[in-house]
Each structure stands twice: as C-alpha cells, then as structure tokens.
Write an enzyme that holds these catalytic residues in place. Structure first.
Site, PDB file in Angstrom:
ATOM      1  N   LYS A 187       0.854  -1.189   0.000  1.00 20.42           N
ATOM      2  CA  LYS A 187       0.000   0.000   0.000  1.00 20.42           C
ATOM      3  C   LYS A 187       0.891   1.240   0.000  1.00 20.42           C
ATOM      4  CE  LYS A 187      -1.801   2.765   2.890  1.00 20.42           C
ATOM      5  NZ  LYS A 187      -1.604   3.963   2.055  1.00 20.42           N
ATOM      6  N   VAL A 244       0.982   6.991  13.475  1.00 19.66           N
ATOM      7  CA  VAL A 244       0.354   5.882  12.743  1.00 19.66           C
ATOM      8  C   VAL A 244       1.054   4.568  13.114  1.00 19.66           C
ATOM      9  CG1 VAL A 244      -0.232   4.945  10.473  1.00 19.66           C
ATOM     10  CG2 VAL A 244      -0.408   7.399  10.866  1.00 19.66           C
ATOM     11  N   GLU A 263       9.401   1.522  10.768  1.00 21.25           N
ATOM     12  CA  GLU A 263      10.439   2.494  10.391  1.00 21.25           C
ATOM     13  C   GLU A 263       9.796   3.871  10.551  1.00 21.25           C
ATOM     14  OE1 GLU A 263      13.460   1.907   9.774  1.00 21.25           O
ATOM     15  OE2 GLU A 263      13.633  -0.123   9.001  1.00 21.25           O
ATOM     16  N   CYS A 297      13.333  10.816   6.547  1.00 22.58           N
ATOM     17  CA  CYS A 297      13.204  10.326   7.923  1.00 22.58           C
ATOM     18  C   CYS A 297      14.472  10.600   8.720  1.00 22.58           C
ATOM     19  CB  CYS A 297      12.897   8.846   7.915  1.00 22.58           C
ATOM     20  SG  CYS A 297      14.066   7.910   6.936  1.00 22.58           S
ATOM     21  N   GLU A 395       9.445  16.524  14.940  1.00 23.49           N
ATOM     22  CA  GLU A 395       9.882  16.267  13.560  1.00 23.49           C
ATOM     23  C   GLU A 395       9.127  17.211  12.613  1.00 23.49           C
ATOM     24  OE1 GLU A 395       8.674  12.566  11.693  1.00 23.49           O
ATOM     25  OE2 GLU A 395      10.608  12.395  10.703  1.00 23.49           O
TER      26      GLU A 395
HETATM   27  P1  NAD Z   1       2.077   8.680   7.702  1.00 23.31           P
HETATM   28  O1  NAD Z   1       2.307   7.972   8.987  1.00 23.31           O
HETATM   29  O2  NAD Z   1       1.056   9.753   7.669  1.00 23.31           O
HETATM   30  O3  NAD Z   1       1.625   7.630   6.567  1.00 23.31           O
HETATM   31  C1  NAD Z   1       2.415   6.510   6.264  1.00 23.31           C
HETATM   32  C2  NAD Z   1       1.552   5.450   5.599  1.00 23.31           C
HETATM   33  O4  NAD Z   1       0.596   4.958   6.541  1.00 23.31           O
HETATM   34  C3  NAD Z   1       0.738   5.956   4.402  1.00 23.31           C
HETATM   35  O5  NAD Z   1       0.752   4.977   3.405  1.00 23.31           O
HETATM   36  C4  NAD Z   1      -0.654   6.131   4.998  1.00 23.31           C
HETATM   37  O6  NAD Z   1      -1.695   6.090   4.048  1.00 23.31           O
HETATM   38  C5  NAD Z   1      -0.710   4.963   5.948  1.00 23.31           C
HETATM   39  N1  NAD Z   1      -1.706   5.049   7.025  1.00 23.31           N
HETATM   40  C6  NAD Z   1      -2.304   6.152   7.537  1.00 23.31           C
HETATM   41  N2  NAD Z   1      -3.119   5.793   8.550  1.00 23.31           N
HETATM   42  C7  NAD Z   1      -3.025   4.454   8.680  1.00 23.31           C
HETATM   43  C8  NAD Z   1      -3.617   3.508   9.561  1.00 23.31           C
HETATM   44  N3  NAD Z   1      -4.463   3.863  10.524  1.00 23.31           N
HETATM   45  N4  NAD Z   1      -3.257   2.207   9.430  1.00 23.31           N
HETATM   46  C9  NAD Z   1      -2.379   1.818   8.479  1.00 23.31           C
HETATM   47  N5  NAD Z   1      -1.803   2.669   7.610  1.00 23.31           N
HETATM   48  C10 NAD Z   1      -2.119   3.975   7.711  1.00 23.31           C
HETATM   49  O7  NAD Z   1       3.499   9.184   7.223  1.00 23.31           O
HETATM   50  P2  NAD Z   1       3.879  10.089   5.975  1.00 23.31           P
HETATM   51  O8  NAD Z   1       3.367  11.469   6.221  1.00 23.31           O
HETATM   52  O9  NAD Z   1       3.516   9.397   4.706  1.00 23.31           O
HETATM   53  O10 NAD Z   1       5.485  10.049   6.039  1.00 23.31           O
HETATM   54  C11 NAD Z   1       6.227  10.820   6.899  1.00 23.31           C
HETATM   55  C12 NAD Z   1       6.709  10.028   8.096  1.00 23.31           C
HETATM   56  O11 NAD Z   1       7.360   8.825   7.678  1.00 23.31           O
HETATM   57  C13 NAD Z   1       7.750  10.803   8.872  1.00 23.31           C
HETATM   58  O12 NAD Z   1       7.500  10.672  10.241  1.00 23.31           O
HETATM   59  C14 NAD Z   1       9.051  10.113   8.480  1.00 23.31           C
HETATM   60  O13 NAD Z   1      10.092  10.285   9.393  1.00 23.31           O
HETATM   61  C15 NAD Z   1       8.628   8.702   8.360  1.00 23.31           C
HETATM   62  N6  NAD Z   1       9.593   7.926   7.550  1.00 23.31           N
HETATM   63  C16 NAD Z   1      10.417   7.004   8.161  1.00 23.31           C
HETATM   64  C17 NAD Z   1      11.366   6.287   7.420  1.00 23.31           C
HETATM   65  C18 NAD Z   1      12.283   5.266   8.054  1.00 23.31           C
HETATM   66  O14 NAD Z   1      12.844   4.439   7.318  1.00 23.31           O
HETATM   67  N7  NAD Z   1      12.492   5.280   9.363  1.00 23.31           N
HETATM   68  C19 NAD Z   1      11.485   6.516   6.041  1.00 23.31           C
HETATM   69  C20 NAD Z   1      10.656   7.453   5.455  1.00 23.31           C
HETATM   70  C21 NAD Z   1       9.704   8.153   6.218  1.00 23.31           C
END
Ligand code: NAD
Length: 492
Positions: A187, A244, A263, A297, A395
């Site tokens: 997804k 999330v 992650e 991230c 963040e």
């Molecule tokens: P987000 O948490 O808003 O969304 C991430 C994913 O989760 C999306 O695909 C979203 O549709 C899905 N999602 C949303 N609600 C959900 C639920 N209730 N259940 C399951 N899935 C759900 O994050 P974002 O805004 O897309 O990305 C930014 C965040 O991601 C930042 O905090 C960043 O640091 C983190 N990130 C971490 C890494 C790593 O490897 N550690 C890499 C990239 C990004």
C-alpha cells in the site's frame, strides 16, 4: 494514456485504473470507490486521478496472495526466486526514465529521483543474491538426537510506505519479502502511488513472478487499517509517522499478533567538532537537512557546533543554501523542489511561523514560501535555538534546520544530542577517530555516519531505536522480518 511534461519532452504512461490484484489492474471492489486527484505540487495542476482501493480489495488481494502461496510460488526454489528478482531489477532499469519522471512529478528534483531509481535496481539485485542462500543452522548431534533449524516464509505480508521515497521504500520491503518466498500486498502513500502501480505493470509484463504474489492497493487510512487488522496477513512492515506506527502496533496486537516492523521518524543530531574538515562538513550538513527538501526520515535537523566555529561555519552554510535553484522538478535546471502536497506545505509553514514568533531562536536564512504557485518553501535555518523549542523537539519533515547553542565538551554534546525520544540517525564530523568512536558508542541511534551523511546501501541494515521504531530494512537483517524459524529435532 496520460502524459507528463518534462524539460526533455513529454513522457506517456498507461492509465493505471484501480488496484493491481492477481496480475492485473481492476476496478475497485469498494462499495463507493473514491478517485483521488493527484496534483503536481510544483504547478498545482492535475497529474492523474487514481481509483483508491477499499477493504473489499484487501480481502481480494489476500485471497489471490494465498492462492499463489499454495500454488506456483510455493514451488519456486531459491534459484528461481533469485532469477525473478533479477528480472524485476532489469525491468526497472529498462524503464528508469519513466519511473524517474513519476517520482519527480511528486515535487522531487529529477537529479534526486534518478538516484532513487538506481537505488531501487541495486536493492533488487542485492536481495536476489540472498534468495538462493537462505539457510538455517545445524547443531552438533546430542546423544541420539539431531537438531537443525529451517527458515520459512511468513506468508502474506502487508507493506505500507510513506510518501517521501516512494519506490525506494517499497523496494526495501518488496525485495527481501520476495527473496524469502512471501506474497505481498503493497500500500503506497496516497500522495505518491504512481511508481508503485507502474512496478505492478512492469512485473506483470516482464517477469515470471506468478500472478497474485505481488498486489498493489492505492489508498489511504481506510485501506491501510484494513491491512493492519487483517487476520490472514501475518506480517506488516510499516514506514511512516510515529502516530500511525502506534496504531499499526495496536492493530497487529488486536487482530492476529502479526509480526511488525516499524520504520518511523527522527530528530537526528549532527555534531561538528572544531577539528573537522569544515568545508566537507558544511557540504554534508547541507545534504543532511535539505536533500528531498527535508522530507527525509533521517534528516539531520538539529545541528550542534563546537564553540568557536559557529560564525565561520554558519557563514559558509548560508552561502551554500543561497546557491540552490528552486523550481519545477521536471526541469533539470532546478535542484530544489516542493513539499509533497498542500497539507505538508501548511504543516511545515506552521512550524516556521511559530518559530519566528515564539522567540526561542533567530532566523538566519529562508523562512518563507517561494513564489506564489506550488508548494515551494525556501531552505530555512534558525540558529541559537533553545533546547525546548518546538522546531528542536518535533519532527518538522521539511527544509528547516535548528542550529542549537554551541557546545563546549564531548560529554555535554552527547547528552544534548541524546535528549530526544527519537533514535534514527546521527552524524559526527571530526578528524579524531578516538572521539568519533566514542560518539558511535554513545549516540542512541540506529545509524551513525562519521564524516559523511545519508549514505544508505543495500547491504547495510537501516532502521531506528527508541521512538524511531524497530526491525530493519536492508542488509541480511531484513530477512529476519520476512521469515519464521522452525527448530527440528530428529531421533536418529
Ligand atoms: P504517515 O504515517 O502519515 O503515513 C504513512 C503510511 O501509513 C501511508 O501509506 C498512509 O496512508 C498509511 N496510514 C495512515 N493511517 C493508517 C492507519 N491507521 N493504518 C495503516 N496505515 C495507515 O506518514 P507520511 O506522512 O507518509 O510520512 C512521513 C513520516 O514517515 C515521517 O515521520 C518520516 O520520518 C517517516 N519515515 C520514516 C522512514 C524510516 O525508514 N524510518 C522513512 C521514510 C519516512
């Protein structure tokens, strides 16, 4: 067909209608399917409408994945899985310009998007090398017992990714999952589903991966939550925010105790000692915070400079920032793009406006929207930032660097650097290897870079500690997340 204009001419794509299930695109089974309009964040013009999947599509994808696991995929030996992963790498490589354009159309400069797609190819090749080398352990025979372990695939894996490195983050999960013989429901983030959907098309056209092993469900929270809570999905690998991530863990606990890898985000510290090569450190610090416009991230968002170097260092860093060329990411003339969408743009601008008002820091450079169209934000640096300021503790996920007050001793800076719930990455610049090694041991992060930053490689495990999550993407360690270990004892 739909088409995207670039500085090198238009690029055409197949229209990806609906979710990709059982080897083909099909209309969503949701009672009321929604079509999400994706805008080019540089122009705010419509790029494409994507029909999002619903929970009904999750059920259909799980069924097709289960059928593939019981059917042809079950008989794929390690060698055959290796060959399929190499075919995927080749298909991506042969279509790298189109995939690069899809990533750049989400506000990422072409130069960075090109690099990302090369990393995707590399990742599939690296895990192809593991597919035919998965093995357990053999134990010395005790009395009349012989014992050994075997590694088995987990089964159906739900892979949920964030928007910032769409195909890279997907590849980090897909490649080890396939190497271990699992079936996948991917997804992608709702802001950036196109490259993942195109991967489905490439896999169907150019590889021998049996239908049903790889499914892509575009959509947001509803479909993500249905994956997390599904009783026949046995692994969820999640990349995204901490908020999330907590829901993912709760859903996994309440449904079927599926295996979870998280992650999550970070507030990564950068420490520059006075004995460092300052020009190199300036360049690395610039990349640490401003690559992908800070939507990274492991963005190094807190900078600690040793007392005495701050004036010189910040002068050089400001000059480096003023060199960026902000503009249309589908034009190679520009190297600094946008926030992914209006929501992220407003979120980051709120952090900046609050910092300008709250008196916890001083603005050094940037601090404004760039232009009046698109979601561009100038690279921004605040200095003399108080330890408790919002930009120093939360963040931001945008192009905002907090330069903290200078430090006077090694112990002091390590304590300040570790004073965060997060633990993803850290960076250290010094020529003194004893000092560097002390920092490596003491910094509470999953990754530490010394005299460099942001260097990820397929063979090195990547992932955080503390509130940045657990489990690893990449490296041989990633295989642990996609296998179970069975212990066998035979009376001989
Ligand atoms: P987000 O948490 O808003 O969304 C991430 C994913 O989760 C999306 O695909 C979203 O549709 C899905 N999602 C949303 N609600 C959900 C639920 N209730 N259940 C399951 N899935 C759900 O994050 P974002 O805004 O897309 O990305 C930014 C965040 O991601 C930042 O905090 C960043 O640091 C983190 N990130 C971490 C890494 C790593 O490897 N550690 C890499 C990239 C990004």
């Amino acid at each position: 067909m739909f088409s995207i204009k670039t500085s090198k001419g238009p690029v055409s794509f197949t229209r990806f209608v609906g979710p990709f299930i059982n080897g083909k695109f099909q209309p969503s089974l949701a009672a009321k399917p929604s079509r999400k309009p994706l805008l080019n964040p540089c122009t705010e013009e419509l790029l494409e409408n994507v029909e999002e999947a619903g929970p009904e599509d999750v059920d259909a994808a799980v069924k097709s994945a289960q059928a593939a696991l019981k059917g042809p995929w079950k008989n794929f030996t390690g060698r055959k899985r290796r060959n399929v992963l190499l075919e995927i790498a080749q298909a991506v490589e042969q279509n790298k310009w189109n995939l690069t354009v899809l990533e750049a159309a989400c506000g990422k400069p072409l130069e960075e998007a090109k690099f990302d797609i090369e990393e995707v190819v590399e990742c599939f090749r690296y895990f192809a090398g593991h597919a035919d080398k998965l093995h357990g352990q053999n134990f010395a025979t005790e009395d009349n017992h012989k014992s050994y372990t075997v590694r088995k695939p987990v089964g159906v894996c739900g892979l949920i990714t964030s928007f910032n490195y769409p195909l890279v983050l997907a590849a980090w999960k897909i490649a080890p999952a396939l190497a271990c013989g699992n079936a996948i429901i991917l997804k992608p983030a709702p802001q950036t589903p196109l490259s993942s959907l195109m991967l489905g098309e490439l896999i169907a056209k150019h590889t021998d991966l049996p239908h049903g092993v790889f499914n892509v469900l575009p959509g947001g929270e509803a479909v993500g939550s249905a994956i997390v809570n599904h009783k026949d999905i046995h692994k969820c690998s999640f990349t995204g925010s901490g908020g999330v991530g907590r829901k993912v863990m709760a859903g996994a606990a309440q449904s079927n105790l599926k295996k979870v890898t998280l992650e999550l985000g970070g507030k990564s510290p950068l420490i520059v000692f006075a004995d460092a090569d300052l020009d190199q450190a300036v360049e690395d610090v610039f990349g640490a915070i401003f690559s992908n416009m800070g939507q990274n991230c492991c963005a190094g968002s807190r900078l600690f400079l040793e007392k005495g170097i701050e004036t010189d260092f910040l002068k050089k860093l400001k000059a480096r920032v003023e060199e960026v060329k902000i503009g249309d990411t589908l034009d190679e003339a520009y190297n600094f793009g946008t926030m992914v969408d209006r929501v992220q743009f407003e979120r980051v601008m709120n952090f900046i406006e609050k910092a300008k008002k709250d008196g916890d820091s001083e603005l050094l450079v940037g601090g404004k929207r760039y232009g009046d169209k698109g979601y561009f934000i100038e690279p921004t640096i605040f200095h003399n930032v108080k330890e408790t300021a919002m930009i120093a503790t939360e963040e931001v996920f945008g192009p905002v660097l907090s330069v903290m007050k200078p430090f006077s001793s090694l112990d002091e800076v390590l304590e300040r650097a570790n004073a965060t719930p997060y633990g993803l990455a850290s960076g250290v610049w010094t020529k003194d290897l004893t000092k560097a090694e002390h920092c490596v041991q003491e910094l509470e992060t999953g990754v530490t870079w010394v005299n460099c930053y942001n260097l990820c490689s397929s063979h090195l495990p990547f992932g955080g500690v503390k509130a940045s999550g657990f489990g690893k993407d990449l490296g041989a360690e990633a295989l642990d997340g996609y296998t179970t270990v069975k212990a066998v004892t035979i009376r001989v």
